[in-house]
Design a protein around this motif. Structure first.
Motif: not given
Length: 398
Positions: A128-137
């Motif tokens: 489970a390799k993370l490449t990037h993240y995104s977020q909201d409120a």
């Protein structure tokens, strides 16, 4: 109960999973490799590490596997003469409340892993390799190399010196190459002559090199680590090297350290790297810990210790309301960055001033160190080794 995603299943990631899950949250640990394991050899654990391990509930298990060291010795590697010694029994343990120990990395990793596996609130995922993240409120999404998305109320980057979370958050490029190459070997203790099986961490310092050795694995193995200031310019991780090559890199070793170095087998090399301290490790509901936040050179023997402190401190701060995560992460960052940044810079300076000077500078170093009494040496390390300096015991002040 919130769901918190942790990128990275190393010592720092598992310790943080334990710390946060015990605040009542669910945790998903994403490990990029196909198994949860630890690579590397011996590491040193100061009293501050044991304060943290006890808070995490695994202190006794690590103690059962550890070797409790009697003394830190600093030797002149060319003359084989002792320069300085810091006793680690008696007054040291009374002063700092815990022992100084050495372990194989797996001997701290497995108790943390077992404790995580015993909790229904911790999910451990491999490949489970993370490449990037995104977020909201309302939360954060971890985007994986497989294309899968893992949603949580917060994300903790514990993915090491080459952290993908840090790359997106800070964008400070590649780690800083130190110009130092370390050669590591672990051998059975039975291959070490009995008269050289010292229960010490012994460092032999020479011109642009040093050599450290100590017992690990409950005394069953002997850890050797020899470092050369060779102006290396590219990172290397675990590259096999021939024994003769290693021996030739340390031509000025005295008789005793040469005898010990010649015992090494199956040598592997790493080029040491770190990063400059940064003030901010947070981005909304995302925060960094351990080597992702403050990677440091080995010379202060505090990399794992500081990651464990991070884990406990963050667990104490995280609270129960997901709406507060951003503010609590900023508070964690503010309370930890000065200490960890100072440790990063101290480790660099130790490598330059203490371990590798040449000629007159080496003589000045020897004269300075030999003049210190044990009490004065304790005062020098108190800010690092003292548990109360590193974390709020039992949630004090939280």
């Amino acid at each position: 109960m919130a769901k918190i995603v942790i990128a990275g299943g190393g010592i720092g990631g598992l310790a943080t999973a334990l710390s946060i899950s015990r605040q009542g949250h669910r945790v998903v640990v994403l490990e990029s490799r196909d198994t949860f394991t630890e690579i590397g050899a011996g590491i040193q654990l100061g009293p501050n590490a044991f304060y943290a391990l006890d808070r995490l509930g695994v202190g006794d298990e690590v103690r059962e596997r550890a070797v409790f060291i009697d003394e830190l010795r600093f030797m002149d590697g060319t003359t084989s003469e002792q320069v300085a010694s810091m006793p680690l029994t008696g007054d040291y343990r009374t002063r700092f409340g815990n022992p100084y120990a050495v372990v194989h990395r797996i001997d701290i990793y497995e108790p943390l892993l077992d404790a995580c596996r015993a909790l229904d609130t911790v999910e451990l995922r491999t490949d489970a390799k993370l490449t990037h993240y995104s977020q909201d409120a309302s939360g954060v999404t971890a985007h994986l190399a497989s294309g899968e998305e893992v949603r949580g109320d917060a994300l903790i980057g514990a993915d090491g010196i080459n952290s993908y979370v840090r790359k997106q958050m800070i964008g400070d490029g590649y780690p800083k190459v130190s110009g130092h190459t370390i050669y590591r070997s672990v051998i059975p203790m039975e291959k070490v002559p009995e008269e050289l099986r010292w229960n010490t961490v012994t460092l032999w310092a020479g011109p642009k090199w040093h050599f450290v050795h100590y017992p690990i694995g409950s005394g069953k193995y002997f850890n050797l680590a020899a470092t050369r200031d060779d102006a290396a310019t590219e990172a290397v991780i675990g590259k096999p090297v021939e024994k003769d090559f290693v021996l030739n890199e340390f031509p000025d070793l005295g008789e005793i350290p040469r005898q010990l170095l010649e015992l090494g087998e199956d040598w592997k090399s790493w080029v040491l790297c770190d990063r400059d301290p940064v003030e901010k490790w947070t981005d909304g509901r995302v925060v960094l810990i351990g080597d992702a936040a403050h990677p440091m050179l080995q010379y202060a023997a505090q990399g794992a210790c500081q990651a464990l402190e991070d884990a406990v401190w963050l667990g104490d701060l995280v609270g129960t309301d997901p709406a507060d995560f951003e503010q609590r992460f900023e508070k964690f960052n503010g309370e930890r960055s000065e200490r960890t940044g100072a440790t990063q810079l101290t480790a660099r300076e130790m490598g330059r001033q203490l371990y590798h000077p040449i000629g007159a500078a080496a003589k000045e170093r020897n004269a300075m160190l030999s003049a210190f009494t044990p009490e004065e040496l304790y005062q020098k390390v108190e800010w690092l080794h003292g548990g109360k300096a590193g974390l709020p015991l039992d949630g004090e002040g939280r």
